[in-house]
Design a protein around this motif. Sequence first.
Motif, short mmCIF file in Angstrom:
data_model
loop_
_atom_site.label_atom_id
_atom_site.label_comp_id
_atom_site.label_asym_id
_atom_site.label_seq_id
_atom_site.Cartn_x
_atom_site.Cartn_y
_atom_site.Cartn_z
N ARG A 169 0.84 -1.21 0.00
CA ARG A 169 0.00 0.00 0.00
C ARG A 169 0.87 1.25 0.00
NH1 ARG A 169 -2.54 -0.21 6.12
NH2 ARG A 169 -0.53 -0.13 7.26
N PRO A 170 0.40 2.32 -0.63
CA PRO A 170 1.21 3.54 -0.69
C PRO A 170 1.32 4.19 0.68
CG PRO A 170 -0.96 3.95 -1.57
CD PRO A 170 -0.88 2.46 -1.31
N SER A 171 2.27 5.11 0.81
CA SER A 171 2.41 5.84 2.06
C SER A 171 1.21 6.77 2.25
CB SER A 171 3.70 6.66 2.07
OG SER A 171 3.63 7.68 1.09
N HIS A 209 1.59 20.42 2.14
CA HIS A 209 2.73 19.93 1.34
C HIS A 209 3.56 18.93 2.14
CE1 HIS A 209 2.47 22.10 -2.41
NE2 HIS A 209 2.29 23.28 -1.78
N ALA A 210 3.82 19.26 3.43
CA ALA A 210 4.64 18.37 4.26
C ALA A 210 3.98 17.02 4.47
CB ALA A 210 4.91 19.04 5.61
N ILE A 211 2.66 17.00 4.69
CA ILE A 211 1.95 15.73 4.88
C ILE A 211 2.03 14.87 3.62
CG2 ILE A 211 -0.35 14.73 5.23
CD1 ILE A 211 -0.95 17.00 7.14
N GLU A 212 1.88 15.52 2.45
CA GLU A 212 1.97 14.76 1.20
C GLU A 212 3.38 14.21 0.98
OE1 GLU A 212 0.48 17.06 -2.04
OE2 GLU A 212 -1.62 16.82 -1.43
N GLN A 213 4.38 14.78 1.66
CA GLN A 213 5.75 14.25 1.60
C GLN A 213 6.05 13.33 2.78
OE1 GLN A 213 7.72 14.79 -1.06
NE2 GLN A 213 6.01 15.96 -1.95
N ASP A 214 4.98 12.95 3.54
CA ASP A 214 5.11 12.07 4.72
C ASP A 214 5.98 12.70 5.81
OD1 ASP A 214 3.52 9.78 3.89
OD2 ASP A 214 5.06 9.47 2.37
N ASP A 215 5.96 14.05 5.86
CA ASP A 215 6.67 14.77 6.92
C ASP A 215 5.62 15.32 7.88
OD1 ASP A 215 8.25 16.27 8.56
OD2 ASP A 215 8.78 17.77 7.05
N PHE A 216 5.48 14.68 9.04
CA PHE A 216 4.46 15.09 10.01
C PHE A 216 5.03 15.94 11.15
CE2 PHE A 216 3.20 11.05 8.10
CZ PHE A 216 1.97 11.37 7.57
N SER A 217 6.30 16.33 11.01
CA SER A 217 6.93 17.12 12.08
C SER A 217 6.34 18.52 12.19
CB SER A 217 8.45 17.21 11.84
OG SER A 217 8.71 17.88 10.60
N ARG A 218 5.76 19.03 11.11
CA ARG A 218 5.21 20.39 11.12
C ARG A 218 3.78 20.43 11.67
NH1 ARG A 218 7.10 23.94 6.09
NH2 ARG A 218 6.50 25.46 7.67
#
Length: 273
Positions: A18-20, A51-60
């Motif tokens: 499954r995709p990220s 944008h960050a969520i779509e790059q799997d970056d949840f730190s923001r």
Amino acid sequence: MSIGNSPEDDRPSLEDDRPSIGRALQQARIDAGLTVDEVSSSTRVRIPIVHAIEQDDFSRCGGAVYARGHIRTVARAIGLDPEPLVEQYDAEHGGRPAPTPAAPLFEAERIRPERRRPNWTAAMVAAIVAVVGFVGFTLVNGADSGDDSNVAEGPGAGQTATPTKTATTKPTEVKPDPTDAIAAVPKDKVTVKLTVVGAKSWISAKSHNGKLLFDGTLRKGDSKTFQDDERVDLILGSAGAIELYVNGKKIEDKFESGQVERLSYTKGDPEVG
């Protein structure tokens, strides 16, 4: 017969295929024909965070709780079921924290001794009672000593006290001296004082160079004083309602009520212009 993993064990599981989370949200947004700006406007999730969520970056996102909330909000906006994505997030980031048992906390709170606060109300009441008692004691002692002094200073036995008549004098009426008013005004200027003694009057006053000193309506009891180096020009809308002093001298002209008067005064003895 070989010992080892079967071919089935070498196949990747469905979960690995499954995709990220970010890729799934991005693909669903593109399929829905929406831009990041449009998703941000409809969800109120800021554009950099989308944008960050779509790059799997949840730190923001500001923490796991906010990350779950952003995933749900964005997924619903683009028509995607959020629950599988939230479960995937929990699986990849350690899951939800276990809830804290409520019973031990309750027991600890119940056993903890309660601190007693000082009773300020009782202290204030006691202080007020003490002050009132002291004042009452002082007044009673003062009254007793006053009675003793009256007895000691009273007339002797067999004497009759003669009432003393207090002479009353009427205050002498001090009438203002007109010369005082004249002496008070400067000699090198024109001084005009207006007092409304009637109902009301419209007043306009100008200096010798045409500068407007006042323009308006005065009511009964109002006063205005104007000064100029050379001349004061007046327009009285209802001259009969005005009491007029010029250079400290009262103008005795009898103006009629409702009469409009145009007057000019210079230094020295007042003259009607």
